[in-house]
Design an enzyme around this catalytic site. Structure first.
Site, short mmCIF file in Angstrom:
data_model
loop_
_atom_site.label_atom_id
_atom_site.label_comp_id
_atom_site.label_asym_id
_atom_site.label_seq_id
_atom_site.Cartn_x
_atom_site.Cartn_y
_atom_site.Cartn_z
CE LYS A 13 -6.56 1.81 8.66
NZ LYS A 13 -5.16 1.93 9.13
NE ARG A 88 -6.21 7.99 6.48
CZ ARG A 88 -5.90 6.76 6.03
NH1 ARG A 88 -6.75 6.06 5.33
NH2 ARG A 88 -4.73 6.24 6.31
NE ARG A 127 2.01 -2.00 4.57
CZ ARG A 127 1.04 -1.14 4.85
NH1 ARG A 127 -0.16 -1.58 5.14
NH2 ARG A 127 1.28 0.15 4.85
NE ARG A 161 0.89 1.34 1.50
CZ ARG A 161 -0.16 1.45 2.29
NH1 ARG A 161 -1.01 0.45 2.40
NH2 ARG A 161 -0.38 2.56 2.96
NE ARG A 172 1.17 5.76 5.89
CZ ARG A 172 1.54 4.48 5.74
NH1 ARG A 172 2.80 4.19 5.45
NH2 ARG A 172 0.66 3.52 5.88
#
Ligand code: AP5
Length: 217
Positions: A13, A88, A127, A161, A172
């Site tokens: 996203k 969400r 990431r 992160r 998640r």
């Protein structure tokens, strides 16, 4: 244009939002980025949010609804915006409808970037992001030109992160399937949902999104 970028954690996203900002000339409003900024600044809101975020859980609805309500009233949102990571939950979607109704506005498009869970774990564990300018990399698919150095601003030292750890990723994904994915049916019924295969390269995914929105390059 007012649109929502929808998809599981790590679907791409944020990656696509950066490209779409340039194409559509509307700001990206990422609740994740707003919450991480509050966490870095050490505000009360940031401290509360961090407890949920680091564990991979959703932050309470009233916190994120308040953030978005304030943000969409800023002048740069007058001609449109792109929501990334909001809504969400069903209560967040209802609150969004109510705040837009008041201004005689509505969401015109919801782009759902579809990526299977197996790819998500691989994407998130690789990431890295630049703490100085926020640029996002993937160690295999979107690596920086020079190891551990940001291509965009030259900062040395890319971060991982806190919630990109295996336990938090699992929580998640569960939150996405249990609380967020039901929103797809809601937007599908309104005829504004575009499902886009998010498993190929960022460039190909971007081309698919442009096609879905009917937006030329
Ligand atoms: P948030 O920051 O919104 O995280 P997320 O939705 O989990 O999404 P991510 O930012 O992890 O992924 P992304 O889809 O943007 O993917 P990216 O482009 O980075 O939220 C974080 C937390 O904040 C939540 O868990 C929650 O606690 C809280 N929160 C936020 N909003 C909330 C809300 N509304 N309500 C309640 N709580 C909220 O890409 C991922 C990786 O893949 C990168 O390395 C990238 O380089 C790579 N990549 C991207 N595209 C491709 C591709 N096509 N091929 C290969 N690799 C790719």
């Amino acid at each position: 244009m007012r649109l929502v970028l929808f998809g599981p954690p790590g679907a791409g996203k944020g990656t696509q939002a950066k490209r779409l900002e340039e194409l559509l000339k509307v700001p990206q409003l990422s609740t994740g980025d707003m919450l991480r900024a509050a966490k870095r600044e050490g505000t009360e809101l940031g401290k509360t949010a961090a407890e949920y975020m680091d564990a991979g859980k959703l932050v309470p609805d009233e916190v994120v609804v308040g953030l978005i309500e304030q943000r969409i009233q800023q002048p740069d949102c007058a001609d449109g915006f792109m929501l990334d990571g909001f809504p969400r939950t069903i209560p967040q979607a209802d609150a969004l409808d109510a705040m837009l109704d008041k201004a005689g506005q509505k969401i015109e498009h919801v782009v759902s970037i579809e990526v299977p869970d197996d790819n998500i774990v691989q994407r998130l564990s690789n990431r890295r992001s630049c703490p100085a300018c926020g640029a996002v990399y993937h160690l295999v698919h979107v690596p920086p030109a020079v190891d551990n150095t940001c291509d965009k601003c030259g900062h040395v030292g890319l971060d991982q992160r806190d919630d990109d750890q295996p336990d938090a990723i699992r929580v998640r994904l569960k939150a996405f399937h249990d609380q967020t994915s039901p929103l797809k049916a809601l937007y599908d019924e309104r005829g504004i949902l575009h499902r886009v295969d998010g498993t190929s390269s960022p460039e190909e995914v971007f081309a698919r999104i442009q096609g879905a929105l009917g937006a030329g390059a």
